[in-house]
Design a protein around this motif. Structure first.
Motif, PDB file in Angstrom:
ATOM      1  N   UNK A 154      12.576   2.780   3.436  1.00 23.64           N
ATOM      2  CA  UNK A 154      12.682   3.235   4.821  1.00 23.64           C
ATOM      3  C   UNK A 154      11.765   2.427   5.725  1.00 23.64           C
ATOM      4  N   UNK A 155      10.556   2.128   5.220  1.00 23.54           N
ATOM      5  CA  UNK A 155       9.612   1.350   6.016  1.00 23.54           C
ATOM      6  C   UNK A 155      10.151  -0.069   6.247  1.00 23.54           C
ATOM      7  N   UNK A 181       0.812  -1.212   0.000  1.00 27.38           N
ATOM      8  CA  UNK A 181       0.000   0.000   0.000  1.00 27.38           C
ATOM      9  C   UNK A 181       0.850   1.267   0.000  1.00 27.38           C
ATOM     10  N   UNK A 182       2.168   1.130   0.160  1.00 26.03           N
ATOM     11  CA  UNK A 182       3.050   2.288   0.225  1.00 26.03           C
ATOM     12  C   UNK A 182       3.576   2.630  -1.170  1.00 26.03           C
ATOM     13  N   UNK A 183       4.046   3.833  -1.291  1.00 23.34           N
ATOM     14  CA  UNK A 183       4.655   4.245  -2.551  1.00 23.34           C
ATOM     15  C   UNK A 183       6.053   3.636  -2.664  1.00 23.34           C
ATOM     16  N   UNK A 184       6.585   3.648  -3.884  1.00 25.01           N
ATOM     17  CA  UNK A 184       7.904   3.074  -4.126  1.00 25.01           C
ATOM     18  C   UNK A 184       8.950   3.810  -3.298  1.00 25.01           C
ATOM     19  N   UNK A 185       8.815   5.096  -3.124  1.00 26.10           N
ATOM     20  CA  UNK A 185       9.783   5.877  -2.385  1.00 26.10           C
ATOM     21  C   UNK A 185       9.735   5.554  -0.883  1.00 26.10           C
TER      22      UNK A 185
END
Length: 340
Positions: free
Chosen positions: A58-59, A50-54
């Motif tokens: 970090x996540x 669900x997160x963006x590639x950027x």
């Protein structure tokens, strides 16, 4: 990132509440809650889509750091739990772990084995080959080939265990000599130790005992060679002070035959209870091989001569170690065996 922080906070609270009261089941449940396949940390990794590639790198680093920290803390909690369980067991146990343990002594060879190996090694150094044969054998090998026919009175001397009319438990290891002579040719130097069986049982006799016999066959062998061999062996086994004497006797497979007596090692031939005041102890029989034995195996009795002798290994062990009762050698009494 808020989800990671929330999980870390809950992990701190759960491990702290586990404290000194938690058990192994509770700890396993908590571990599955966070690190199991369906646990909260695994759920974070599944939601990375669900997160963006950027945002993902970090996540991912934060989640991996959380997983590593959780694994280390659960390992520490497991070690602490194990230590508490050990301490609890020790406190409730009647065993004092500070006391020294029972010392288990090293094993050792049985006195019969020691004497047997000594005898074999000595005669091996003199060029004797080791012979073996069956403990259950036919009447031919145990008696008839040794010049003991069915009606011979010497069979009574052996008190034989019969399996049937033609098969016996061997009464001596002389049967090995017949097997060896049937399958070989002179010259021959043979030592044959082994177990033999006779219907006999008292302080100095056993129904099953170990015997050793030796056979030498060649051209020009005489009774003098027999005496020299036995004198050398006796001094090796019992010391340079002992001597032997030979008394005329009778054995069907030797002629002439003799009984061997050893000078009493207990009283130095002065007379005692062991030697019955005579200064001598009988140890076995010997003699020159009877020509009929050579004829029975197809050897030329005009060309070859030989000698044979034998004694009980049990009897030799009794004399060497001063053992008063032959049954001590087979009782398996640890108090007796520890002396060796």
């Amino acid at each position: 990132m808020d989800a990671i922080a929330a999980i870390r906070e809950n992990l701190d609270r759960d491990l702290k509440s586990f404290g000194q009261e938690g058990n192994r089941h509770d700890l396993q449940q908590a571990k599955s809650k966070y690190l199991g396949r369906k646990g909260e940390i695994s759920a974070l990794m599944r939601n990375m889509g669900h997160l963006s590639v950027e945002e993902r790198p970090a996540f991912g680093q934060q989640v991996n750091a959380l997983r590593s920290d959780a694994e280390a803390r659960f390992e520490q909690a497991e070690r602490e739990l194990e230590e508490r369980e050990i301490s609890a067991n020790l406190e409730s146990s009647k065993v004092d772990p500070s006391l020294p343990g029972w010392r288990i002594g090293p094993g050792s060879l049985h006195p019969i084995t020691r004497v047997r190996e000594d005898i074999i090694a000595y005669f091996h150094s003199m060029g004797f080959a080791l012979g073996e044969g069956p403990e259950i054998d036919t009447d031919w090998y145990n008696f008839e080939a040794l010049n003991i026919p069915p009606d011979h009175s010497s069979r009574d001397m052996h008190d034989t265990f019969y399996i049937d009319d033609k098969v016996v438990l061997r009464t001596h290891t002389s049967n090995v000599q017949i097997h060896a002579m049937e399958h070989g040719q002179p010259p021959l130097r043979l030592i044959q130790p082994g177990t033999v069986y006779r219907v006999d049982n008292d302080a100095t006799h056993s129904p099953m005992f170990q015997q050793v016999e030796c056979l030498v066959v060649d051209e020009g062998i005489s009774f003098a060679h027999l005496k020299g061999t036995l004198f050398a062996w006796a001094k090796h086994m019992f010391g340079s002070d002992v001597t032997l004497r030979f008394r005329p006797s009778y054995f069907p497979f030797t002629e002439p035959s003799a009984e061997m007596d050893l000078s009493c090692i207990f009283c130095k031939s002065e007379g005692c209870k062991v030697c019955k005041g005579s200064g001598w102890i009988e140890i076995g029989g010997c003699g020159c091989v009877d020509p009929n034995v050579f004829e029975n195996v197809g050897w030329d009795s005009e060309k070859y001569t030989g000698f044979a002798f034998g004694f009980g290994i049990d009897r030799i062990a009794m004399l060497k170690f001063g053992i008063p009762d032959i049954s001590l050698l087979t009782r398996n009494d640890d108090r007796f065996l520890r002396q060796f």
